[in-house]
Motif scaffolding. Structure first.
Motif, PDB file in Angstrom:
ATOM      1  N   ASN A  98     -35.899  77.506 -74.600  1.00 51.18           N
ATOM      2  CA  ASN A  98     -34.583  76.898 -74.349  1.00 51.18           C
ATOM      3  C   ASN A  98     -33.495  77.390 -75.289  1.00 51.18           C
ATOM      4  N   ILE A  99     -33.865  78.253 -76.224  1.00 46.05           N
ATOM      5  CA  ILE A  99     -32.836  78.712 -77.173  1.00 46.05           C
ATOM      6  C   ILE A  99     -32.795  80.238 -77.215  1.00 46.05           C
ATOM      7  N   ARG A 100     -31.658  80.751 -77.613  1.00 50.08           N
ATOM      8  CA  ARG A 100     -31.553  82.193 -77.867  1.00 50.08           C
ATOM      9  C   ARG A 100     -30.700  82.400 -79.115  1.00 50.08           C
ATOM     10  N   HIS A 118     -27.761  79.696 -79.156  1.00 52.41           N
ATOM     11  CA  HIS A 118     -27.290  78.981 -77.971  1.00 52.41           C
ATOM     12  C   HIS A 118     -28.420  78.172 -77.397  1.00 52.41           C
ATOM     13  N   ASN A 119     -28.163  76.887 -77.219  1.00 52.39           N
ATOM     14  CA  ASN A 119     -29.110  76.079 -76.471  1.00 52.39           C
ATOM     15  C   ASN A 119     -28.871  76.348 -74.988  1.00 52.39           C
ATOM     16  N   SER A 120     -29.910  76.165 -74.182  1.00 48.87           N
ATOM     17  CA  SER A 120     -29.773  76.526 -72.766  1.00 48.87           C
ATOM     18  C   SER A 120     -28.748  75.665 -72.026  1.00 48.87           C
ATOM     19  N   ASP A 121     -28.375  74.531 -72.576  1.00 51.25           N
ATOM     20  CA  ASP A 121     -27.319  73.737 -71.931  1.00 51.25           C
ATOM     21  C   ASP A 121     -25.929  74.233 -72.308  1.00 51.25           C
ATOM     22  N   GLY A 122     -25.884  75.304 -73.101  1.00 54.34           N
ATOM     23  CA  GLY A 122     -24.605  75.894 -73.464  1.00 54.34           C
ATOM     24  C   GLY A 122     -24.108  75.504 -74.838  1.00 54.34           C
ATOM     25  N   THR A 123     -24.784  74.588 -75.521  1.00 55.40           N
ATOM     26  CA  THR A 123     -24.323  74.158 -76.841  1.00 55.40           C
ATOM     27  C   THR A 123     -24.483  75.286 -77.854  1.00 55.40           C
TER      28      THR A 123
ATOM     29  N   GLN B  47     -27.327  64.005 -69.770  1.00 52.06           N
ATOM     30  CA  GLN B  47     -28.125  64.562 -70.852  1.00 52.06           C
ATOM     31  C   GLN B  47     -28.549  63.447 -71.807  1.00 52.06           C
ATOM     32  N   ILE B  96     -28.734  68.649 -80.600  1.00 55.76           N
ATOM     33  CA  ILE B  96     -28.609  69.007 -79.182  1.00 55.76           C
ATOM     34  C   ILE B  96     -29.325  67.927 -78.373  1.00 55.76           C
ATOM     35  N   MET B 154     -25.919  76.154 -64.972  1.00 58.70           N
ATOM     36  CA  MET B 154     -27.341  76.444 -65.154  1.00 58.70           C
ATOM     37  C   MET B 154     -27.667  76.726 -66.626  1.00 58.70           C
ATOM     38  N   GLN B 155     -28.968  76.632 -66.912  1.00 56.88           N
ATOM     39  CA  GLN B 155     -29.425  77.052 -68.241  1.00 56.88           C
ATOM     40  C   GLN B 155     -29.197  78.554 -68.342  1.00 56.88           C
ATOM     41  N   GLU B 156     -28.708  78.978 -69.481  1.00 58.97           N
ATOM     42  CA  GLU B 156     -28.100  80.298 -69.457  1.00 58.97           C
ATOM     43  C   GLU B 156     -28.771  81.373 -70.292  1.00 58.97           C
ATOM     44  N   VAL B 157     -29.695  81.067 -71.110  1.00 62.21           N
ATOM     45  CA  VAL B 157     -30.070  82.095 -72.080  1.00 62.21           C
ATOM     46  C   VAL B 157     -31.084  83.117 -71.594  1.00 62.21           C
ATOM     47  N   ARG B 158     -31.806  82.841 -70.541  1.00 62.46           N
ATOM     48  CA  ARG B 158     -32.832  83.791 -70.095  1.00 62.46           C
ATOM     49  C   ARG B 158     -32.827  83.949 -68.586  1.00 62.46           C
ATOM     50  N   ARG B 189     -20.023  78.123 -65.867  1.00 60.79           N
ATOM     51  CA  ARG B 189     -21.463  78.464 -65.926  1.00 60.79           C
ATOM     52  C   ARG B 189     -22.161  78.191 -64.591  1.00 60.79           C
ATOM     53  N   TYR B 232     -28.275  72.740 -66.490  1.00 57.52           N
ATOM     54  CA  TYR B 232     -28.005  72.415 -67.895  1.00 57.52           C
ATOM     55  C   TYR B 232     -28.693  71.123 -68.335  1.00 57.52           C
TER      56      TYR B 232
END
Lengths: 370, 369
Positions: A98-100, A118-123, B47, B96, B154-158, B189, B232
């Motif tokens: 969930n993180i990058r 970055h958390n996957s929810d955009g935080t 959330q 978070i 959406m979840q964005e990192v991968r 997003r 998200y």
């Protein structure tokens, strides 16, 4: 009589104490204290005096944050941490998927490592390493200034309707000679923006269009995006060493990068295949300087600036041999899957690496590799 | 499960704290325990932004004895966040939001008080893939980019973990998209841009020579979006989405605006002006790059929409057309599916000595009768 002297002396001393307590340098004199409302952290780089620049694509802005982290360490110890992303994820109460980690930067004064997540929810989150302790850096009340980077291209072209709200994803940033340089990618056209922003921030932003020659390709092109860059002094001239998404490596004289000017770069290498450059840093050893570049699909490369200097040509003819890189010589270091890279000091660099067993480690490479 | 907002204002904090202090002193000056009933998840914008720790008896001065960690954390690493006393409740606000379907252990000192699993957000709707561009299945061999639109952020990192491409000729997974960081999302997003590896599309570049072009003429590919991809707030798509690509020949022509077919509307109507491009164009740019003007250079306000697999653009004015001359201006950055824009090809052979147009905008006039 004596009292007449004492009072002004006390007043002056008090002023000195007060001004020291609220010290603002010429670089931070226009900073305000508050929450800069950073919406994303795509790139980090340090300027002078512990000032951290944050590239925020979602806000289409860059922020300068006074970290006040200016204590020089007695010595610089190499950093080595295992399961780095797992440690961050556990501290955040989530899983590594969930993180990058979006960027990492070493404060050149304190040598503390900062990194953005970055958390996957955009935080977006900012962390600092204190020894091996991962500590959050709150941005809720910091001394900062801000410069917008949005729409400069369209504004230049007088799109009177102003409809095309382009989102420039900030790919990399660097601070050099009083200017913050920002490279970006568009989420619509296949195009690039590269600009230098005077710091302290004012309204002045130079936007030069850069033209590169694709070796092997028999064409100039102006529109490929720069992914990462560094600045080096080559043959007495400051040069931008830019690495493109399609992996050519190009030099641009910094003096030429002026607003509205169309600049042709000198392509010095094409570094190959299915690959995206990730980070590039300049290092020195024994009076010789070189750059180290990490890649998404290739080993970390080391290129001596003397080889760059000696490579007089530019790649203007097609590269015909399949599977080969062309141009200036480089050495592949035995490091693969290096995700982040920054200079700790002239002889050491820290890097984040995904090892063969999937573990993410933070490690320090020493002189031996250079 | 309660939907509550955290109250953190200093005034309410002090007021409530003072009230409790007086109340407790009245009952017993030696009694400093806070007692409450149950632990609840605090939801905000779908959330899990906080936990209200209520089934605890905790001394107000002993908040730092509390620790919350992931149930799966072997090291028992405390989660970063703030503990706040709000009346009878202790609220933990993590840095978070807590992750749905994960379990969290709540400790007071060495004692495990409770293990709580975060459910999916209450009343949440399943996200859906609303569109994939290009809409049509047949694409040129040098297709440059694709857009994926979703109903929710959406979840964005991968993203590339969730979008896979299969070559249907041998049913093998192929590497088509450039793994780029930062990912190219729009501000909301809800729309992701993916590039087919540009270094491989460009003729004779080393990536092109080593790995060939990403998609090959006369083959079919299937783009598959995983049902596991979450929005998200942690709600997964729940079903797989597919898109077929039937690969045709290379597109080596720039769009030429004088070749576009224009259906001119009648005066005194609000009929749309219809522009037929003769090829599919970039779906997102299409509605952004064209501006219609009157003869006097006043902008004609209206709305743009695309249809016919991005081959046709409709401009419907806000007010009726008047008799007279108009023109529209097109930003030269407007691209077709292969990234060829009005001024240059994505893959130009300079030996062909083509003179590149440098004008940032191109113009075409029309008359309404």
């Amino acid at each position: 009589m004596k009292k007449l002297y004492v009072l002004p002396v006390i007043a002056v001393l008090a002023l000195i104490v007060i001004s020291a307590a609220t010290k603002k340098t010429s670089l931070t004199s226009d900073f305000t204290v508050g929450d800069p409302q950073v919406q994303s952290i795509n790139a980090l780089t340090f300027g002078p005096e512990g000032i951290l620049f944050i590239g925020d694509s979602k806000s289409a802005a860059v922020f300068a944050v006074d970290t006040k982290d200016t204590q020089k360490p007695a010595s610089v110890s190499p950093l080595r941490m295992r399961s780095f992303d797992k440690k961050i994820a556990e501290k955040l109460g989530t899983e590594t998927s969930n993180i990058r980690i979006t960027d990492m930067a070493v404060n050149p004064i304190s040598k503390n490592v900062y990194f953005s997540v970055h958390n996957s929810d955009g935080t977006p989150l900012l962390f600092k390493l204190k020894g091996e302790e991962i500590t959050p850096v709150s941005l809720k009340s910091v001394s900062y200034s801000k410069a917008a980077v949005q729409n400069a291209v369209d504004a230049d072209k007088k799109d009177r309707r102003g409809r095309s709200q382009r989102v420039w994803a900030i790919a990399d940033m660097g601070f050099y000679n009083g200017k913050l340089m920002v490279s970006g990618l568009s989420n619509k056209e296949f195009s690039s923006t590269f600009r230098s922003i005077s710091f302290p921030f004012n309204d002045k932003q130079d936007h030069a269009s850069l033209e590169i020659y694709h070796a092997a390709h028999a064409q100039f092109e102006t529109f490929a995006p720069i992914k990462t860059f560094t600045v080096a002094n080559i043959k007495g001239k400051d040069q931008l060493v830019a690495s493109y998404t399609c992996t050519p490596l190009v030099l641009f004289p910094m003096d030429d990068l002026k607003n509205g000017k169309h600049v042709k770069g000198r392509t010095i290498a094409e570094l190959g295949a299915g690959n995206s450059p990730l980070d590039i840093i300049t290092m020195e050893k024994d009076g010789k300087s070189f750059f180290i570049m990490s890649n998404s699909n290739r080993a970390v490369m080391k290129v001596k600036y003397t080889d760059v200097e000696n490579f007089q040509g530019k790649l203007t003819e097609p590269v015909l041999e399949p599977g080969k890189t062309e141009g200036v010589n480089y050495i592949s270091l035995p490091m693969v899957n290096v995700l982040q890279l920054d200079k700790l000091d002239d002889t050491q660099f820290v890097y984040l690496q995904r090892t063969a067993n999937g573990e993410m480690i933070l490690n320090t490479a020493n002189n031996r590799w250079l | 499960m309660a939907i509550k907002k955290i109250k953190t204002e200093a005034r309410s904090f002090f007021q409530t704290g003072l009230a409790f202090l007086l109340l407790f002193c009245f009952i017993s000056c030696s009694q400093k325990k806070v007692t409450a009933k149950e632990t609840t998840v605090v939801w905000e914008n779908k959330q899990a932004v906080a936990l209200q720790l209520s089934s605890l008896k905790i001394e107000t001065s002993a908040i730092d004895q509390l620790k919350i960690n992931l149930h799966s954390s072997a090291a028992g690493t405390a989660i970063l966040g703030d503990y706040k006393v709000d009346g009878a409740n202790v609220t933990f606000q993590p840095l978070i939001p807590l992750t749905p379907n994960l379990k969290y252990d709540i400790y007071q000192g060495e004692t495990l008080i409770e293990t709580i699993e975060i459910p999916l957000p209450p009343g949440s709707e399943t996200p859906i893939v609303t569109s994939i561009f290009p809409s049509k299945d047949s694409v040129p061999e040098n297709l440059l980019k694709m857009y994926f639109k979703f109903s929710k952020p959406m979840q964005e990192v991968r993203s590339l973990d969730f979008i896979k491409v299969y070559d249907l000729q041998n049913d093998s997974l192929v590497d088509v998209f450039l793994d780029l960081q930062p990912e190219l999302w729009d501000k909301e997003r809800t729309r992701l841009t993916l590039w087919l590896d540009p270094g491989r599309i460009k003729t004779d570049l080393i990536p092109n020579l080593e790995k060939g072009i990403p998609i090959v003429q006369n083959r079919e590919y299937k783009v598959v979006i995983s049902p596991e991809w979450k929005d998200y707030s942690g709600v997964p798509l729940g079903k797989e989405y597919h898109k077929t690509l039937k690969v045709g020949k290379r597109d080596s022509n720039s769009p030429v605006i004088t070749n576009w077919n224009i259906k001119i509307p009648q005066a005194t109507t609000k009929e749309p002006m219809v522009i037929r491009f003769n090829e599919a164009m970039d779906a997102i740019l299409a509605t952004e790059v064209i501006t219609v003007y009157t003869e006097d250079e006043a902008i004609v306000n209206g709305t743009f929409s695309i249809e016919n697999d991005e081959k046709t653009l409709l401009f419907t004015p806000d007010t009726a057309w008047k008799k007279g001359s108009y023109y529209f201006v097109v930003d030269a950055k407007f691209e077709d599916l292969a990234g060829n824009n009005l001024n240059r090809l994505f893959d130009t052979d300079l030996h062909a000595k083509v003179t590149l147009n440098q004008e940032p905008f191109q113009k075409r006039a029309f008359t309404v009768n």
